[in-house]
Every structure is written in C-alpha cells, then in structure tokens.
Design a protein around this motif. Structure first.
Motif, PDB file in Angstrom:
ATOM      1  N   MET A  35       0.833  -1.175   0.000  1.00 17.69           N
ATOM      2  CA  MET A  35       0.000   0.000   0.000  1.00 17.69           C
ATOM      3  C   MET A  35       0.882   1.245   0.000  1.00 17.69           C
ATOM      4  O   MET A  35       1.854   1.341   0.735  1.00 17.69           O
ATOM      5  N   LYS A  36       0.534   2.202  -0.819  1.00 16.77           N
ATOM      6  CA  LYS A  36       1.283   3.452  -0.941  1.00 16.77           C
ATOM      7  C   LYS A  36       1.056   4.315   0.308  1.00 16.77           C
ATOM      8  O   LYS A  36      -0.073   4.502   0.744  1.00 16.77           O
ATOM      9  N   PRO A  37       2.142   4.877   0.896  1.00 14.36           N
ATOM     10  CA  PRO A  37       1.953   5.739   2.068  1.00 14.36           C
ATOM     11  C   PRO A  37       1.208   7.026   1.704  1.00 14.36           C
ATOM     12  O   PRO A  37       1.267   7.496   0.567  1.00 14.36           O
ATOM     13  N   LEU A  38       0.519   7.588   2.679  1.00 13.63           N
ATOM     14  CA  LEU A  38      -0.227   8.817   2.465  1.00 13.63           C
ATOM     15  C   LEU A  38       0.723  10.000   2.396  1.00 13.63           C
ATOM     16  O   LEU A  38       1.704  10.066   3.135  1.00 13.63           O
ATOM     17  N   TYR A  39       0.413  10.963   1.524  1.00 11.64           N
ATOM     18  CA  TYR A  39       1.231  12.166   1.398  1.00 11.64           C
ATOM     19  C   TYR A  39       0.892  13.156   2.508  1.00 11.64           C
ATOM     20  O   TYR A  39      -0.281  13.429   2.779  1.00 11.64           O
ATOM     21  N   HIS A  40       1.923  13.669   3.147  1.00 18.21           N
ATOM     22  CA  HIS A  40       1.805  14.747   4.125  1.00 18.21           C
ATOM     23  C   HIS A  40       2.894  15.758   3.795  1.00 18.21           C
ATOM     24  O   HIS A  40       4.058  15.383   3.677  1.00 18.21           O
ATOM     25  N   PRO A  41       2.557  17.024   3.635  1.00 15.33           N
ATOM     26  CA  PRO A  41       3.603  18.004   3.356  1.00 15.33           C
ATOM     27  C   PRO A  41       4.495  18.215   4.577  1.00 15.33           C
ATOM     28  O   PRO A  41       4.041  18.095   5.723  1.00 15.33           O
ATOM     29  N   ASN A  42       5.760  18.515   4.321  1.00 17.09           N
ATOM     30  CA  ASN A  42       6.647  18.937   5.403  1.00 17.09           C
ATOM     31  C   ASN A  42       6.186  20.316   5.862  1.00 17.09           C
ATOM     32  O   ASN A  42       5.506  21.032   5.120  1.00 17.09           O
ATOM     33  N   ALA A  43       6.563  20.700   7.070  1.00 20.73           N
ATOM     34  CA  ALA A  43       6.130  21.989   7.612  1.00 20.73           C
ATOM     35  C   ALA A  43       6.500  23.142   6.678  1.00 20.73           C
ATOM     36  O   ALA A  43       5.712  24.071   6.506  1.00 20.73           O
ATOM     37  N   ASN A  44       7.669  23.073   6.036  1.00 23.57           N
ATOM     38  CA  ASN A  44       8.092  24.167   5.153  1.00 23.57           C
ATOM     39  C   ASN A  44       7.320  24.189   3.833  1.00 23.57           C
ATOM     40  O   ASN A  44       7.461  25.125   3.055  1.00 23.57           O
ATOM     41  N   GLN A  45       6.493  23.189   3.583  1.00 28.46           N
ATOM     42  CA  GLN A  45       5.671  23.143   2.369  1.00 28.46           C
ATOM     43  C   GLN A  45       4.231  23.595   2.620  1.00 28.46           C
ATOM     44  O   GLN A  45       3.461  23.733   1.687  1.00 28.46           O
ATOM     45  N   ILE A  46       3.873  23.813   3.864  1.00 22.23           N
ATOM     46  CA  ILE A  46       2.513  24.226   4.212  1.00 22.23           C
ATOM     47  C   ILE A  46       2.371  25.716   3.924  1.00 22.23           C
ATOM     48  O   ILE A  46       3.176  26.518   4.386  1.00 22.23           O
ATOM     49  N   THR A  47       1.336  26.064   3.156  1.00 18.12           N
ATOM     50  CA  THR A  47       1.125  27.462   2.791  1.00 18.12           C
ATOM     51  C   THR A  47      -0.141  28.003   3.444  1.00 18.12           C
ATOM     52  O   THR A  47      -1.088  27.252   3.714  1.00 18.12           O
ATOM     53  N   LEU A  48      -0.149  29.300   3.668  1.00 15.91           N
ATOM     54  CA  LEU A  48      -1.326  29.949   4.232  1.00 15.91           C
ATOM     55  C   LEU A  48      -2.519  29.768   3.301  1.00 15.91           C
ATOM     56  O   LEU A  48      -3.623  29.457   3.747  1.00 15.91           O
ATOM     57  N   ALA A  49      -2.304  29.932   2.004  1.00 17.11           N
ATOM     58  CA  ALA A  49      -3.396  29.773   1.035  1.00 17.11           C
ATOM     59  C   ALA A  49      -3.985  28.362   1.092  1.00 17.11           C
ATOM     60  O   ALA A  49      -5.206  28.191   1.048  1.00 17.11           O
ATOM     61  N   GLY A  50      -3.134  27.349   1.196  1.00 18.33           N
ATOM     62  CA  GLY A  50      -3.605  25.969   1.265  1.00 18.33           C
ATOM     63  C   GLY A  50      -4.403  25.693   2.533  1.00 18.33           C
ATOM     64  O   GLY A  50      -5.439  25.024   2.497  1.00 18.33           O
ATOM     65  N   VAL A  51      -3.927  26.219   3.648  1.00 14.61           N
ATOM     66  CA  VAL A  51      -4.620  26.023   4.924  1.00 14.61           C
ATOM     67  C   VAL A  51      -5.974  26.735   4.900  1.00 14.61           C
ATOM     68  O   VAL A  51      -6.998  26.164   5.296  1.00 14.61           O
ATOM     69  N   LEU A  52      -5.994  27.974   4.413  1.00 11.75           N
ATOM     70  CA  LEU A  52      -7.258  28.715   4.354  1.00 11.75           C
ATOM     71  C   LEU A  52      -8.254  28.040   3.416  1.00 11.75           C
ATOM     72  O   LEU A  52      -9.452  27.987   3.713  1.00 11.75           O
ATOM     73  N   TYR A  53      -7.765  27.512   2.298  1.00 18.94           N
ATOM     74  CA  TYR A  53      -8.645  26.781   1.383  1.00 18.94           C
ATOM     75  C   TYR A  53      -9.248  25.575   2.096  1.00 18.94           C
ATOM     76  O   TYR A  53     -10.456  25.328   2.031  1.00 18.94           O
ATOM     77  N   ALA A  54      -8.408  24.814   2.793  1.00 16.40           N
ATOM     78  CA  ALA A  54      -8.880  23.610   3.481  1.00 16.40           C
ATOM     79  C   ALA A  54      -9.899  23.952   4.563  1.00 16.40           C
ATOM     80  O   ALA A  54     -10.885  23.239   4.741  1.00 16.40           O
ATOM     81  N   LEU A  55      -9.678  25.050   5.262  1.00 17.57           N
ATOM     82  CA  LEU A  55     -10.581  25.434   6.350  1.00 17.57           C
ATOM     83  C   LEU A  55     -11.822  26.160   5.848  1.00 17.57           C
ATOM     84  O   LEU A  55     -12.738  26.432   6.622  1.00 17.57           O
ATOM     85  N   GLY A  56     -11.872  26.460   4.564  1.00 24.75           N
ATOM     86  CA  GLY A  56     -12.972  27.236   4.009  1.00 24.75           C
ATOM     87  C   GLY A  56     -14.234  26.449   3.705  1.00 24.75           C
ATOM     88  O   GLY A  56     -15.250  27.028   3.338  1.00 24.75           O
ATOM     89  N   ASP A  57     -14.210  25.149   3.859  1.00 28.57           N
ATOM     90  CA  ASP A  57     -15.378  24.319   3.579  1.00 28.57           C
ATOM     91  C   ASP A  57     -16.038  23.917   4.891  1.00 28.57           C
ATOM     92  O   ASP A  57     -15.354  23.469   5.810  1.00 28.57           O
ATOM     93  N   PRO A  58     -17.361  24.049   5.002  1.00 28.25           N
ATOM     94  CA  PRO A  58     -18.036  23.725   6.267  1.00 28.25           C
ATOM     95  C   PRO A  58     -17.813  22.290   6.750  1.00 28.25           C
ATOM     96  O   PRO A  58     -17.642  22.061   7.950  1.00 28.25           O
ATOM     97  N   ALA A  59     -17.801  21.321   5.850  1.00 28.47           N
ATOM     98  CA  ALA A  59     -17.596  19.921   6.256  1.00 28.47           C
ATOM     99  C   ALA A  59     -16.184  19.727   6.795  1.00 28.47           C
ATOM    100  O   ALA A  59     -15.987  19.059   7.824  1.00 28.47           O
ATOM    101  N   ARG A  60     -15.201  20.325   6.132  1.00 32.98           N
ATOM    102  CA  ARG A  60     -13.818  20.195   6.601  1.00 32.98           C
ATOM    103  C   ARG A  60     -13.628  20.934   7.922  1.00 32.98           C
ATOM    104  O   ARG A  60     -12.923  20.461   8.809  1.00 32.98           O
TER     105      ARG A  60
END
Length: 103
Positions: free
Chosen positions: A1-26
């Motif tokens: 089974m292929k391991p799940l992708y997780h970004p390193n801390a230096n790859q986490i962007t504000l835009a990506g986090v805000l996008y992820a938090l912008g959906d009510p279900a998420r």
C-alpha cells in the motif's frame, strides 16, 4: 500500500490552509479533532457520501492541517496544531473560535 502524502512543515502554505478550512464539512472535521483529539474517519457522522468524506480528509491532509496514519483497517487523524501554530500564530484558534462563537 502506498503511504499517504503529508507536506513537510516548510511546504505548508497559508493559502492551502485557508482553502482547506474554508469548507463547512472540513471545518467540522477540524473542530471535532480539536475538541476530541485523534479520531478515526468513522467517528465523523455526516450526511455525505463516503467518497466525499474521503476527499475532505485528503484536502485537509495534503494542505497540512491534519496528519493521518493507518492503524489496522482504519485511518487515525489528528490536527497538526503545533506546526500550524508555529507557522501561522493564532490562525487555527481564531478560525475555531469563530465557529464556536458565530456573530
């Protein structure tokens, strides 16, 4: 089974986090993880198709908001709160506070 992708801390962007938090279900998933700590995917009782819920977890994981690990037949999910607080001080608390106390 292929391991799940997780970004390193230096790859986490504000835009990506805000996008992820912008959906009510998420946002609901993040709120539950914040309140109850690590949870399996099955702990989230929502009226969405299983594939849609999986998609939401993938967005949260790939944006760096949560960490998922396989344990037997389940995936356990936890918030990457320490990393997010270090990268974007106060952001996660402000978002979760706005959910708990809507104006």
């Amino acid at each position: 089974m292929k391991p799940l992708y997780h970004p390193n801390a230096n790859q986490i962007t504000l835009a990506g986090v805000l996008y992820a938090l912008g959906d009510p279900a998420r946002l609901e998933i993040v709120e539950l993880l914040s309140q109850q700590g690590e949870q399996p995917c099955s702990a989230f009782n929502c009226d969405l198709a299983k594939s849609t819920v999986s998609h939401h977890f993938k967005i949260l994981r790939e944006s760096g908001v949560i960490y998922s690990c396989k344990s037997g037949t389940q995936h356990l999910n936890s918030l990457r709160k320490e990393e997010l607080d270090r990268l974007f001080p106060g952001l996660l608390d402000a978002v979760l506070n706005s959910v708990a106390n809507p104006e």
